[in-house]
Design an enzyme around this catalytic site. Structure first.
Site, PDB file in Angstrom:
ATOM      1  N   HIS A 104      56.511  31.550  73.127  1.00  0.00           N
ATOM      2  CA  HIS A 104      56.017  32.287  71.962  1.00  0.00           C
ATOM      3  C   HIS A 104      54.631  31.772  71.573  1.00  0.00           C
ATOM      4  CE1 HIS A 104      60.166  33.764  70.308  1.00  0.00           C
ATOM      5  NE2 HIS A 104      59.948  34.095  71.576  1.00  0.00           N
ATOM      6  N   TYR A 136      60.188  34.595  59.830  1.00  0.00           N
ATOM      7  CA  TYR A 136      60.561  33.844  58.635  1.00  0.00           C
ATOM      8  C   TYR A 136      60.397  34.778  57.442  1.00  0.00           C
ATOM      9  CZ  TYR A 136      60.438  29.420  61.232  1.00  0.00           C
ATOM     10  OH  TYR A 136      60.687  28.403  62.115  1.00  0.00           O
ATOM     11  N   PRO A 189      65.672  22.236  58.486  1.00  0.00           N
ATOM     12  CA  PRO A 189      65.458  22.956  59.742  1.00  0.00           C
ATOM     13  C   PRO A 189      64.334  23.986  59.697  1.00  0.00           C
ATOM     14  CG  PRO A 189      67.378  23.821  58.610  1.00  0.00           C
ATOM     15  CD  PRO A 189      66.939  22.612  57.836  1.00  0.00           C
ATOM     16  N   LYS A 229      61.880  20.959  63.626  1.00  0.00           N
ATOM     17  CA  LYS A 229      61.301  19.697  64.075  1.00  0.00           C
ATOM     18  C   LYS A 229      62.300  18.638  64.530  1.00  0.00           C
ATOM     19  CE  LYS A 229      57.089  20.827  63.518  1.00  0.00           C
ATOM     20  NZ  LYS A 229      56.296  21.038  64.727  1.00  0.00           N
ATOM     21  N   TYR A 242      53.204  23.389  63.085  1.00  0.00           N
ATOM     22  CA  TYR A 242      54.344  24.070  63.672  1.00  0.00           C
ATOM     23  C   TYR A 242      54.464  23.797  65.170  1.00  0.00           C
ATOM     24  CZ  TYR A 242      58.032  27.574  64.118  1.00  0.00           C
ATOM     25  OH  TYR A 242      59.235  28.186  64.357  1.00  0.00           O
TER      26      TYR A 242
END
Length: 390
Positions: free
Chosen positions: A75, A201, A293, A297, A384
């Site tokens: 991704h 998200y 979560p 990570k 990220y």
């Protein structure tokens, strides 16, 4: 009691313990891995599925990523969905690195399949002793019911939040930092093709939702719920209805559904102990820290820990240099606290906490800023995808 000896005793056969074992083996350092669960349980344990670029590179360098590269989903961005509009954060364009979707249990399967050293499943009565001496040891009962004693130079506690390693450190040594969040995640694994090419998200007045995936045929989805949520109150129909409501948007988009294969509720917490070492015991992964979560990570932070530990042990065995071992905790905690902040920030930005219009306005303001400012989006992207390992 049977007594054996090794250089490094590793408690726990999750990603942290197994990656450490492979790193040590590559460098000629003997180790033994002990795991209280069965192999089938460990290989089926559903956990995270987002791998940082650095984690993939490390597994590749160890020769453990052939199946990962064949089956992974790469991704280059994520979506932030709020006010019924999707906004893409182009991770690779902004940070120069991509993320990989590949289930943690698949990583564990690969690590176990490639391991030809001592690995003992279904052990019980594990106890750590002599941690402040030069020859700590682990006593346990093996799967056949035989009492065993493993004498080591060093013990690596990679046995998770509820393991015995951290509990073996005397009271008063550790400083504990903890924050419990007023929400949890209801997670499902569904036999359904992903409805998006990238993770979504979603911030919604009804609560947070996350659309993720494990493969082209299996979807992983999450809903924000109460920490004391009763799974019996969430039949399949309600789960799919709520996911559609929270992931709804103004443009054309449809959520694919299918049979739910697994469901669970996970509380959210931030947890860090300092120092991450005591005598000849070194904690790694969830034994030393837990992150919410939201930032994806946990596994990656565990791998970073054991990379630091393996490098330090290599220097120590090669020439007696203790600098890396002495600095292990400080080195790891710099990354741990950066990740804690990012995970807390993502969590606080995306999870409505009630009916307070002030909090809601702050969240929406932050989301608008992140999706309209290249500088803010770059900061999110860098965190990220993960920073390079030490």
């Amino acid at each position: 009691m049977r007594t054996t000896r090794t250089q490094v005793g590793i408690i726990g056969a999750g990603p942290a313990g197994l990656v450490l074992a492979h790193l040590l083996r590559q460098r000629g350092i003997d180790c033994v891995v002990l795991e209280r669960q069965s192999r089938s349980y460990v290989e089926a344990r559903i956990r995270a599925g987002v791998l940082e670029h650095g984690t993939v590179d490390l597994l590749t360098s160890l020769g453990l990523a052939d199946r990962l590269h064949r089956e992974r989903m790469v991704h280059h961005g994520i979506e932030l969905l709020f006010e019924r509009t999707a906004h893409r954060i182009p991770l690779t364009e902004l940070a120069g690195r991509e993320i990989t979707i590949y289930g943690q249990h698949e990583v564990v399967k690969d690590l176990i399949a490639a391991w030809d050293g001592p690995l003992h499943f279904s052990v019980s009565s594990v106890a750590l002793s002599g941690l402040s001496s030069g020859a700590p040891f682990v006593s346990y009962v093996d799967a056949a019911g035989v009492a065993q004693e493993l004498v080591c130079d060093v013990i690596a506690g990679c046995d998770g939040f509820h393991g015995v390693s951290r509990a073996a450190i005397p009271p008063g040594v550790l400083t504990v930092h903890q924050r419990d969040y007023p929400h949890a995640w209801l997670g499902i694994l569904a036999q359904a093709p992903p409805s998006s090419d990238e993770l979504i998200y979603a911030h919604s007045p009804r609560g947070f939702a996350l659309h993720s995936m494990r493969s082209p045929a299996v979807t992983r989805l999450y809903l924000q719920v109460r920490p004391d949520e009763d799974l019996d109150e969430w039949p399949d129909e309600r789960i799919w209805s709520e996911l559609r409501a929270r992931l709804d948007r103004d443009d054309a988009w449809e959520l694919a559904d299918g049979p739910i294969l697994e469901r669970s509720v996970a509380a959210m917490r931030s947890f860090v102990v300092s120092p991450m070492q005591y005598g000849r015991l070194f904690l790694a992964g969830d034994a030393a820290h837990i992150v919410p979560p939201t930032g994806a990570k946990g596994l990656n932070l565990a791998v970073a820990d054991v990379k630091v530990l393996a490098d330090a042990l290599t220097s120590w065995y090669a020439g007696g240099d203790r600098a890396g071992l002495d600095a292990y905790s400080a080195t790891c905690l710099r990354r741990v606290w950066r990740v804690q902040h990012f995970s807390w920030w993502m969590t606080s930005m995306l999870h409505p906490t009630g009916d307070d219009p002030f909090d809601l306005a702050l969240q929406l303001s932050q989301l608008r800023y992140v999706t309209s400012s290249r500088a803010a989006a770059t900061s999110l992207a860098e965190n990220y995808v993960g920073f390079p390992f030490p």
